[in-house]
Write a protein that holds these residues in place. Structure first.
Motif, mmCIF file in Angstrom:
data_model
loop_
_atom_site.group_PDB
_atom_site.id
_atom_site.type_symbol
_atom_site.label_atom_id
_atom_site.label_comp_id
_atom_site.label_asym_id
_atom_site.label_seq_id
_atom_site.Cartn_x
_atom_site.Cartn_y
_atom_site.Cartn_z
ATOM 1 N N SER A 34 0.848 -1.187 0.000
ATOM 2 C CA SER A 34 0.000 0.000 0.000
ATOM 3 C C SER A 34 0.888 1.242 0.000
ATOM 4 O O SER A 34 2.059 1.181 0.377
ATOM 5 N N ALA A 35 0.326 2.354 -0.437
ATOM 6 C CA ALA A 35 1.094 3.601 -0.499
ATOM 7 C C ALA A 35 0.174 4.777 -0.236
ATOM 8 O O ALA A 35 -0.977 4.794 -0.681
ATOM 9 N N VAL A 36 0.683 5.772 0.486
ATOM 10 C CA VAL A 36 -0.133 6.961 0.769
ATOM 11 C C VAL A 36 -0.469 7.644 -0.551
ATOM 12 O O VAL A 36 0.387 7.768 -1.450
ATOM 13 N N PRO A 37 -1.718 8.108 -0.727
ATOM 14 C CA PRO A 37 -2.166 8.666 -2.002
ATOM 15 C C PRO A 37 -1.728 10.115 -2.203
ATOM 16 O O PRO A 37 -2.537 11.043 -2.098
ATOM 17 N N VAL A 38 -0.454 10.296 -2.505
ATOM 18 C CA VAL A 38 0.050 11.657 -2.735
ATOM 19 C C VAL A 38 -0.444 12.214 -4.067
ATOM 20 O O VAL A 38 -0.320 13.404 -4.339
ATOM 21 N N LYS A 39 -0.977 11.331 -4.914
ATOM 22 C CA LYS A 39 -1.471 11.710 -6.237
ATOM 23 C C LYS A 39 -2.660 10.828 -6.576
ATOM 24 O O LYS A 39 -3.117 10.044 -5.734
#
Length: 290
Positions: A34-39
């Protein structure tokens, strides 16, 4: 001194259940990232696809990218073990670490650098306004409507709230006339460019990405404030992941391959570098309430 054979056999026999238990713990059907939604989330998932394919081949198991709706959803996933690996901002990593000290920061990216960001493993929170505005100083931004990214963002929330008041001489909420959380750095930049806000705190890396993509040109924005350097975002292991898998993931992510090169290019990164908790510990003081 000669060790009796029967005693050595007993010791080895006692170790067998531990070894078997650890091996069983490593038996999992797949890996979730998972990855933080910076975009935009679809764009983020597309960029991560080369990494997903590289890890899947190297680990000989399915690897999938989870869709994340917010920073908090990624924090919850890595804390609970719903995600095996997460890419978090420094502040969101420390928030997760406070909830589960078993999670482990293990890698980060060294960036190529650009007009707004230095090359290397650090970036900055910057306050930007449109260049066609009449704002040329911090005093000029007083009373403006402000865009932040996400409450769990380092450069889009934590640093502006804790560092900026020292420069402005007053708390953020007193300096600006209204604040919105746009949900990501890109949305905060969009709100500024569309005139819905007068100023925005964003990651210097994301502004460079807008410049690279041609969304803005070098003269579109004016930078009125920069934070102290912030160590770039960490990749984090879940506390549920076994040591053998952790070791193999480290090897694969530090190895140079066509898949990793494609992934790095999409992130405007030069390379993956090892990192540990100590790199982010200085931020804990900023996260501690006065």
């Amino acid at each position: 001194m000669r060790i009796p054979g029967w005693w050595l056999a007993c010791v080895l026999w006692l170790q067998v259940p531990v070894a078997l238990a650890d091996a069983a713990h490593c038996r999992q059907d797949g890996l979730n990232i998972s990855a933080v939604p910076v975009k935009n989330v679809d764009q983020l998932i597309e960029e991560y696809q080369p990494l997903v394919e590289w890890l899947s081949a190297g680990l000989d198991m399915p690897v999938q990218m989870l869709r994340a709706s917010s920073y908090d959803s990624v924090i919850d996933a890595i804390v609970s073990g719903g995600a095996d690996i997460a890419w978090l901002g420094p502040a969101s990593y420390l928030t997760a670490y406070r909830q589960n000290e078993g999670i482990e920061a293990f890698a980060s990216m060294a960036m190529e650098g650009g007009h707004f960001s230095p090359a290397g493993d650090h970036y900055q929170s910057i306050l930007v306004v449109r260049a066609d505005s009449r704002m040329h100083s911090l005093q000029d931004t007083r009373g403006q409507r402000l865009a932040l990214s996400d409450p769990a963002s380092t450069s889009g929330a934590l640093i502006p709230n804790r560092e900026f008041p020292d420069s402005a001489g007053r708390p953020l909420h007193q300096h600006f006339d209204g604040q919105i959380y746009a949900g990501s750095h890109d949305r905060a930049l969009d709100a500024l460019l569309e005139g819905r806000v007068g100023a925005a705190f964003v990651s210097s890396v994301r502004v460079d990405e807008y410049l690279r993509r041609g969304v803005i040109n070098i003269d579109s924005l004016r930078v009125l404030w920069r934070s102290a350097p912030i160590h770039y975002d960490p990749f984090v292991f879940s506390s549920e992941l076994c040591q053998q898998l952790k070791a193999r993931v480290r090897e694969l992510m530090l190895e140079r391959s066509s898949e990793m090169e494609t992934f790095l290019r999409s992130r405007r990164a030069a390379r993956i570098i090892p990192v540990s908790h100590q790199a982010y510990q200085p931020l804990l003081q900023l996260m501690t309430p006065h």
